[in-house]
Enzyme design. Structure first.
Site, mmCIF file in Angstrom:
data_model
loop_
_atom_site.group_PDB
_atom_site.id
_atom_site.type_symbol
_atom_site.label_atom_id
_atom_site.label_comp_id
_atom_site.label_asym_id
_atom_site.label_seq_id
_atom_site.Cartn_x
_atom_site.Cartn_y
_atom_site.Cartn_z
ATOM 1 N N ASP A 84 0.812 -1.217 0.000
ATOM 2 C CA ASP A 84 0.000 0.000 0.000
ATOM 3 C C ASP A 84 0.850 1.275 0.000
ATOM 4 O O ASP A 84 1.921 1.324 0.606
ATOM 5 C CB ASP A 84 -0.903 -0.017 1.237
ATOM 6 C CG ASP A 84 -2.137 0.844 1.083
ATOM 7 O OD1 ASP A 84 -2.614 1.014 -0.044
ATOM 8 O OD2 ASP A 84 -2.647 1.329 2.116
ATOM 9 N N HIS A 85 0.336 2.295 -0.680
ATOM 10 C CA HIS A 85 0.943 3.637 -0.693
ATOM 11 C C HIS A 85 2.423 3.600 -1.038
ATOM 12 O O HIS A 85 3.254 4.198 -0.353
ATOM 13 C CB HIS A 85 0.716 4.347 0.648
ATOM 14 C CG HIS A 85 -0.664 4.888 0.797
ATOM 15 N ND1 HIS A 85 -1.113 5.997 0.102
ATOM 16 C CD2 HIS A 85 -1.701 4.465 1.555
ATOM 17 C CE1 HIS A 85 -2.372 6.236 0.429
ATOM 18 N NE2 HIS A 85 -2.757 5.313 1.303
ATOM 19 N N HIS A 179 -7.128 10.224 5.950
ATOM 20 C CA HIS A 179 -6.282 9.315 6.714
ATOM 21 C C HIS A 179 -6.124 9.782 8.162
ATOM 22 O O HIS A 179 -6.232 10.969 8.463
ATOM 23 C CB HIS A 179 -4.878 9.230 6.089
ATOM 24 C CG HIS A 179 -4.853 8.577 4.748
ATOM 25 N ND1 HIS A 179 -4.602 9.268 3.595
ATOM 26 C CD2 HIS A 179 -5.044 7.291 4.381
ATOM 27 C CE1 HIS A 179 -4.628 8.427 2.569
ATOM 28 N NE2 HIS A 179 -4.900 7.227 3.012
#
Length: 289
Positions: A84-85, A179
């Site tokens: 992820d990311h 987030h």
């Protein structure tokens, strides 16, 4: 059950009009909680490892990935591994051999043209190596708290151009979540989600779901979201349980009771999200193609 590709689970969730929930993993206790919670509910889930989590483990992906692969293969429900990311293309290239079936390449902080160029490279690598590639368009944010302003949300027309130009398999969109939220107060832009769902052919992904109430998440899935990412809610549960353990036994030095309590607290969070977003479908499918 076994370790399965994220793409198959994503396709099944989208076809069934339900969510596939991805949980961010930092420690082995995180991963054990996801496996236990998913097993209790009887729903598939995704073990997501961010680039920041890899940095926490000394920048080495392989040791953590090996533990997650072993855990997933022993789980009673299908589990997928997702990176992820990712902004580091060298890390992206480690994903296939480490057992990951999907990756989110994050060029959202780049100017649009640079985001497209970098994401094209990631998508080409993904296609050549059997990876589903997710990208982000818009600014989901998390530090300045600006993700609720209309100007930073994903534009449907721009989304069409971005998906067409890059060839990505899934798109993370900015539709009101943020987030690192610890309070579940975010309101999603459901009209925008419906417009995005109509505009682009690939599954839509919501990041920052910890700050979104269950009802909002269910409405968002009904409007067109498919993958829902959860991270902060697990961290809050873990650290809360550890704080309670330390306060109750300030002279204790054995971390196992605190970590066990944290794992149990995270398992409860996993179950809550899965029960809210993944209603029983008459049995769990293996999700593999």
């Amino acid at each position: 059950m076994t370790l399965v590709p994220c793409g198959g689970l994503l396709d099944e969730a989208r076809a069934g009009g339900r969510a596939l929930v991805a949980f961010n993993v930092i420690t082995l206790e995180h991963a054990q909680a996801v496996a236990a919670g998913a097993g209790a509910v009887g729903a598939p889930a995704v073990l997501a490892v961010s680039q920041n989590a890899v940095a926490h483990h000394g920048g080495r992906l392989a040791p953590l990935a090996a533990a997650l692969v072993a855990l997933a293969r022993d789980a009673p429900v299908p589990l997928a591994l997702h990176l992820d990311h990712v902004t580091d293309e060298a890390l992206l290239r480690q994903a296939p051999s480490a057992g990951f079936g999907s990756v989110m390449f994050d060029g959202s902080r780049l100017p649009y043209g640079e985001n497209v160029a970098a994401t094209v490279r990631a998508a080409r690598f993904g296609r050549a190596n059997g990876l589903l590639v997710e990208a982000e368009l818009g600014r989901i944010g998390g530090k300045p708290g600006d993700a609720h302003l209309p100007g930073v949300r994903t534009d449907p027309d721009e989304a069409v151009g971005f998906v067409t130009a890059t060839g990505v398999d899934a798109l993370a969109v900015a539709v009101g979540s943020s987030h690192a939220m610890t309070a579940r107060t975010a309101a999603l832009d459901h009209a925008l989600i419906r417009r995005l769902r109509s505009a682009v052919a690939v599954p839509l992904v919501l990041h920052g779901s910890s700050g979104v109430p269950d009802g909002e998440l269910r409405r968002g899935v009904a409007a067109g979201l498919t993958k829902v990412n959860v991270g902060t809610a697990l961290n809050a549960a873990l650290t809360g349980a550890v704080r309670e353990g330390l306060a109750a036994d300030p002279s204790g030095v054995d971390p196992r009771p605190w970590l066990a309590a944290g794992r149990a607290a995270m398992t409860a969070v996993v179950e809550r999200f899965l029960r809210a977003l993944c209603p029983p479908q008459g049995g769990v499918s293996p999700g593999a193609r």
